[in-house]
Each structure stands twice: as structure tokens, then as C-alpha cells.
Design a protein around this motif. Sequence first.
Motif, PDB file in Angstrom:
ATOM      1  N   UNK A  17       0.844  -1.195   0.000  1.00  0.00           N
ATOM      2  CA  UNK A  17       0.000   0.000   0.000  1.00  0.00           C
ATOM      3  C   UNK A  17       0.875   1.238   0.000  1.00  0.00           C
ATOM      4  N   UNK A  18       0.269   2.393  -0.183  1.00  0.00           N
ATOM      5  CA  UNK A  18       1.000   3.654  -0.127  1.00  0.00           C
ATOM      6  C   UNK A  18       0.215   4.653   0.700  1.00  0.00           C
ATOM      7  N   UNK A  19       0.786   5.821   0.915  1.00  0.00           N
ATOM      8  CA  UNK A  19       0.147   6.808   1.781  1.00  0.00           C
ATOM      9  C   UNK A  19      -1.193   7.277   1.236  1.00  0.00           C
ATOM     10  N   UNK A  20      -1.378   7.223  -0.082  1.00  0.00           N
ATOM     11  CA  UNK A  20      -2.638   7.639  -0.668  1.00  0.00           C
ATOM     12  C   UNK A  20      -3.741   6.626  -0.410  1.00  0.00           C
ATOM     13  N   UNK A  21      -3.458   5.340  -0.591  1.00  0.00           N
ATOM     14  CA  UNK A  21      -4.549   4.376  -0.621  1.00  0.00           C
ATOM     15  C   UNK A  21      -4.703   3.530   0.637  1.00  0.00           C
ATOM     16  N   UNK A  22      -3.765   3.624   1.582  1.00  0.00           N
ATOM     17  CA  UNK A  22      -3.862   2.770   2.756  1.00  0.00           C
ATOM     18  C   UNK A  22      -5.159   3.013   3.532  1.00  0.00           C
ATOM     19  N   UNK A  23      -5.723   1.915   4.045  1.00  0.00           N
ATOM     20  CA  UNK A  23      -6.915   2.011   4.881  1.00  0.00           C
ATOM     21  C   UNK A  23      -6.561   2.095   6.365  1.00  0.00           C
ATOM     22  N   UNK A  24      -5.293   1.914   6.672  1.00  0.00           N
ATOM     23  CA  UNK A  24      -4.825   1.904   8.054  1.00  0.00           C
ATOM     24  C   UNK A  24      -4.474   3.331   8.478  1.00  0.00           C
ATOM     25  N   UNK A  25      -5.340   3.953   9.247  1.00  0.00           N
ATOM     26  CA  UNK A  25      -5.129   5.343   9.653  1.00  0.00           C
ATOM     27  C   UNK A  25      -3.900   5.501  10.543  1.00  0.00           C
ATOM     28  N   UNK A  26      -3.667   4.556  11.428  1.00  0.00           N
ATOM     29  CA  UNK A  26      -2.495   4.648  12.315  1.00  0.00           C
ATOM     30  C   UNK A  26      -1.206   4.583  11.501  1.00  0.00           C
ATOM     31  N   UNK A  27      -1.155   3.649  10.529  1.00  0.00           N
ATOM     32  CA  UNK A  27       0.030   3.534   9.673  1.00  0.00           C
ATOM     33  C   UNK A  27       0.219   4.810   8.871  1.00  0.00           C
ATOM     34  N   UNK A  28      -0.875   5.350   8.347  1.00  0.00           N
ATOM     35  CA  UNK A  28      -0.795   6.588   7.568  1.00  0.00           C
ATOM     36  C   UNK A  28      -0.235   7.724   8.413  1.00  0.00           C
ATOM     37  N   UNK A  29      -0.793   7.915   9.612  1.00  0.00           N
ATOM     38  CA  UNK A  29      -0.368   9.018  10.467  1.00  0.00           C
ATOM     39  C   UNK A  29       1.095   8.876  10.881  1.00  0.00           C
ATOM     40  N   UNK A  30       1.511   7.661  11.188  1.00  0.00           N
ATOM     41  CA  UNK A  30       2.895   7.419  11.598  1.00  0.00           C
ATOM     42  C   UNK A  30       3.875   7.719  10.462  1.00  0.00           C
ATOM     43  N   UNK A  31       3.506   7.325   9.246  1.00  0.00           N
ATOM     44  CA  UNK A  31       4.425   7.450   8.121  1.00  0.00           C
ATOM     45  C   UNK A  31       4.428   8.836   7.495  1.00  0.00           C
ATOM     46  N   UNK A  32       3.401   9.604   7.737  1.00  0.00           N
ATOM     47  CA  UNK A  32       3.361  10.936   7.132  1.00  0.00           C
ATOM     48  C   UNK A  32       3.887  12.004   8.087  1.00  0.00           C
ATOM     49  N   UNK A  33       3.970  11.669   9.367  1.00  0.00           N
ATOM     50  CA  UNK A  33       4.362  12.665  10.365  1.00  0.00           C
ATOM     51  C   UNK A  33       5.720  13.318  10.081  1.00  0.00           C
ATOM     52  N   UNK A  34       6.761  12.578   9.694  1.00  0.00           N
ATOM     53  CA  UNK A  34       8.062  13.222   9.489  1.00  0.00           C
ATOM     54  C   UNK A  34       8.100  14.226   8.341  1.00  0.00           C
ATOM     55  N   UNK A  35       7.184  14.094   7.364  1.00  0.00           N
ATOM     56  CA  UNK A  35       7.258  14.982   6.197  1.00  0.00           C
ATOM     57  C   UNK A  35       6.155  16.033   6.156  1.00  0.00           C
ATOM     58  N   UNK A  36       5.208  15.963   7.070  1.00  0.00           N
ATOM     59  CA  UNK A  36       4.072  16.888   7.006  1.00  0.00           C
ATOM     60  C   UNK A  36       4.532  18.342   7.051  1.00  0.00           C
ATOM     61  N   UNK A  37       5.526  18.628   7.871  1.00  0.00           N
ATOM     62  CA  UNK A  37       6.007  19.995   8.005  1.00  0.00           C
ATOM     63  C   UNK A  37       6.733  20.524   6.778  1.00  0.00           C
ATOM     64  N   UNK A  38       7.090  19.630   5.847  1.00  0.00           N
ATOM     65  CA  UNK A  38       7.791  20.056   4.634  1.00  0.00           C
ATOM     66  C   UNK A  38       6.834  20.569   3.559  1.00  0.00           C
ATOM     67  N   UNK A  39       5.524  20.492   3.825  1.00  0.00           N
ATOM     68  CA  UNK A  39       4.548  20.828   2.793  1.00  0.00           C
ATOM     69  C   UNK A  39       3.672  22.019   3.154  1.00  0.00           C
ATOM     70  N   UNK A  40       4.120  22.846   4.098  1.00  0.00           N
ATOM     71  CA  UNK A  40       3.445  24.112   4.364  1.00  0.00           C
ATOM     72  C   UNK A  40       3.772  25.089   3.230  1.00  0.00           C
ATOM     73  N   UNK A  41       3.004  26.146   3.109  1.00  0.00           N
ATOM     74  CA  UNK A  41       3.282  27.123   2.053  1.00  0.00           C
ATOM     75  C   UNK A  41       4.665  27.730   2.217  1.00  0.00           C
ATOM     76  N   UNK A  42       5.069  27.971   3.449  1.00  0.00           N
ATOM     77  CA  UNK A  42       6.408  28.535   3.680  1.00  0.00           C
ATOM     78  C   UNK A  42       7.487  27.619   3.127  1.00  0.00           C
ATOM     79  N   UNK A  43       7.342  26.322   3.340  1.00  0.00           N
ATOM     80  CA  UNK A  43       8.364  25.378   2.881  1.00  0.00           C
ATOM     81  C   UNK A  43       8.316  25.155   1.370  1.00  0.00           C
ATOM     82  N   UNK A  44       7.108  25.089   0.786  1.00  0.00           N
ATOM     83  CA  UNK A  44       7.052  24.819  -0.658  1.00  0.00           C
ATOM     84  C   UNK A  44       7.530  26.020  -1.466  1.00  0.00           C
ATOM     85  N   UNK A  45       7.541  27.202  -0.852  1.00  0.00           N
ATOM     86  CA  UNK A  45       8.082  28.364  -1.556  1.00  0.00           C
ATOM     87  C   UNK A  45       9.571  28.185  -1.870  1.00  0.00           C
TER      88      UNK A  45
END
Length: 509
Positions: free
Chosen positions: A119-147
Motif C-alpha cells: 500500500x501507499x500513503x494515498x490508498x492505505x486504509x490503516x489510519x495509524x500507519x498513515x499518520x505514523x508514516x506521514x508525520x516526518x514529512x508533514x512539516x515540509x509541505x506548508x506554504x512557507x516550505x514549498x516556496x
Amino acid sequence: MSGVSIPASLWIQGLAAVGLLIITKLIWDVYFSALRLIPGPALAKITDVWRAVHTYGGRIDLKHVQLHRKYGTAVRVGPNCVSISDPGLIRTIYSTRNPWKKSDMYRPNDVLLEGHRLSNLFNTQDEDWHNQNIRPIRGLWTMTKVLEYEPLIDETITKFVDKLSLRFVDCGKVCPMDEWIGFFAWDVTANFSFGRHYGFLDQEKDVDNLITDSTAGLKYFAPVSQMPWIDNILDKNPIKRIGPKPTLTGVLYAFKVVAEYQMQLAENKIEGTVDHTLDKYVQLKKTNPEMVNDNQIVNWLMLSILAGGDTSSATMRAVLYFLAKSPSAMAQLITELQGAALPTPAPWKQVRDLPYLDAVIREALRMNPGIAMVFERVVPQGGFTLPDGRYLPAGTKVGINPFVTSRDSGVFGNDADEFDPDRWLQGSDESLEHYEERSRRMKDTVDFVFGGGGRVCMGRYLAVLEIKKLIATLYSTFDIQLVDQGHEWKYHNAWFVYQYDMPMIIRRR
């Protein structure tokens, strides 16, 4: 030794028993199901084949609009699937806290690699797995960072403008704008993801059929997602796989890019400052060594590879098409851009607050969402009662199609089927309070195309950055018109929206 023959009467009795079971199931689904009070097409109540066939046809979005205007806010589109049209339920179904689980419609998007289903972050049905795996990169996708990606976007915009000038402006040739917008969108995604282009603009073609294969994959995924069990027979069977495999192609490409980049790092061949996504993810190995490895980096990169080019190109095509169909809107946009005196490429700081540019893009996104299918979720334990009192039991597949809510007359007015950027501006006789409330409702509804809750698209700020900069640059530089203003594009909804046949004349402004 001769085989034992089965009497014909037993075959007949067996077939009769199977037939009776099927008839009983059909009667139950229509007359006794917990969803019997939810109206919908008769065939849809007894089989998912109905929605798979309509999805295969490429305009399930229009079919959903027609059904909701006929049957109301809840329509039964499968034996256990309900489509909702009430924008007010977006925050409930796609909540951040206690989120409703994704349905199995997303499962065909798994990758089958060496016999293992990934599975991948888009299609996984496991919310806990999704949250755990996306946490390290979430801060890299704010508008300030994508600029930080703006120089890479500028590089691709400059290449695109130069190519349009050389191939179509200077020689007066007709531009197949649908193709070239796709070339740009995929190349710019590669540039901010890996620091290099795929090569579509340079080679002026679909390199290695990457776009063609991706489109074929989505044309498979869309109808199969309506009957996901059939994917086990087609693409995920262990004997002979049938159908396109774009996700596998993307995974293998990502592994290759990651390996090459890390080799360059090891050999000190990286020069200057690097601000692409891959570098940011590789650096996370230092801060999150227990979690980040090459497999994890590829999983993260797949979010861009799978969706970045297709979704943004759909919106940019829609902007160009609807402006070509609306001379007054185009004139108003050009006036605003000329007043801003923009350089090329247009800087974000000068375009981010241009009201009419924002209105045009939002209106194009409303008229033609880049994703236009029901985002299915599963009703949680305890069931859910609709605002009108009808009950949906736990386990029911339920969801909202952003194409449907974006045509809601209660939110957008009686002209919701018409392209009108002015709806996003304050009316001459409208109070500020009323306008702000109306604008908030419209924005909340249209922004649903990026998803909702904890599964909202992380790349939405980057998409806005890329689209605003490109549209501002194109219309500051060129006059862009359809060869024939009465010409109608071709359109296929295959989860992502694909528009075709957009012949345009480009002149220097």
C-alpha cells in the motif's frame, strides 16, 4: 477406471439452487436492505456492475450530478454504496478526529512487487500507519516550505515559455495545448521532486510513454475501483497479470532516482544548494534513522509521482479552456495582470493576492475538478443518521464527489453550471459580512477536491503556487485563443480528469 457421471437431474437441481440464491439476494437488496429507503437506479441497487460500467464510460461525474438532481441528497449507486451531495457533510464524513476509514475502492492502487502487495500513503486504509508514516514529512509541505521550490518552478516555466515561442508563436502553428500543458506539469513535478526534468519539454514528446502509461493505468483503476474484488483476478493474480501497472512503473522509477542521487551524494557530485523534495527526504535519514530508509523515501515520493502531474495539468487545462470560451473574463484577467507589471516568470509575491487571478483559478477548479469521483469512506460503528433522518448502517460505503458539490446551487447560485469568476468577488451591493460568509462556503466546498481531514492532499499549496505562477506568466506574455471559439474539448474522467483536443493559437502580447 471410468469417471463417475453426475445425473442431469442433479445438475438441474444445483443450477436451480444457485438461481434461487441469486434471486433471493436481488430481492433482499431491493426490498429488505437497510438502504432500501435510499433511492437510485434499479440496477445499481443489485450490482456494482452498474457503476463500474458508467465509470468506464468516462463521465461518471455528470451521471452523479444527474442522479442527485433527480433523487436528492443521497443516492444509492451500489448495493452497499451511497453517494452524498450535501456540502455540509464534508467535514463529517472526512473528519480529522475519528476519521471514517477509506473503503476498499482504493485497494487496486496497491503495488504487487515480488509477490507482495504494498500500500501507499494515498490508498492505505490503516489510519495509524498513515499518520505514523506521514508525520516526518508533514512539516515540509506548508506554504512557507514549498516556496523553497519556486526557483525550480521558475526554471521549468522559463523552458515552457521558450518552447511555446519557438514551436508555435514565432511560426504561427496551432498548439495542441492539452499535450503541452501535460508536458509542463509532469516536468515541473519532476524538477521540484528530483531536481531534474523527465524531458517532455526538451524532447517535445511523451518520453518513454510515461504519460500514456499513467493515463492507461488510471483508466483501469477507475472502473475497477468500483468493483475492487475483480482486481484480484486481473492485476493481482499470481499467474498472469492483466492490465496496466503504472504504480509499479512509478515505484521502480523512484527506486532508480533515489539510488542515483545517493550515489552522487556519496561521491560528492552534488554542487550548490539543493532544494528539491528528494534531498529533503534523504536528509530525514539523519533525524529519523529508525524510520527512514530507501523504501520509506520511495513511499513518500510516490505521492508526487502518482498525482502531481495529472491533477495540476487538469486544472491548468481548465483555466485555459474556460478563459478561451469567456472573452470578458480573459479581458478582465489581462487587465489585472498588466496592472501588476509582472516580470517573467511571474513571482509568487506579486501574484498571490491578485483577486481576479485567484477567482479565475478557483472557478476553473470548481467547474472541472482534477479528481471527480466519489471519495469513498466506510460508515463507522454505530451507523450514521443523515440530516433528513434516514439511517446508514455501519459498514456502508459512503462518499461525496467534488464535481457534484461544486455544482451545488445552494452554495454557488442558480448559475452553478456556468463559468463565472465574478462569483468569487464581492458584489457591488453586497455587505462585507455576507460576502465573507458566502466566500468561505464556496472555498470550503471547492477545496474538497484536495480531500479532507487527515487525508487532505499535502501538495495542495504547491499546486496553487505552480498554477498561479504559470497562468499569470502565460497571460502576461501571450494571447491564447481556441482556433474556433465554438470548439468543444473532449473529456474523460478516470479518477483523475483528462481533457483532450484543445487546439490553440498563441500570439505574443
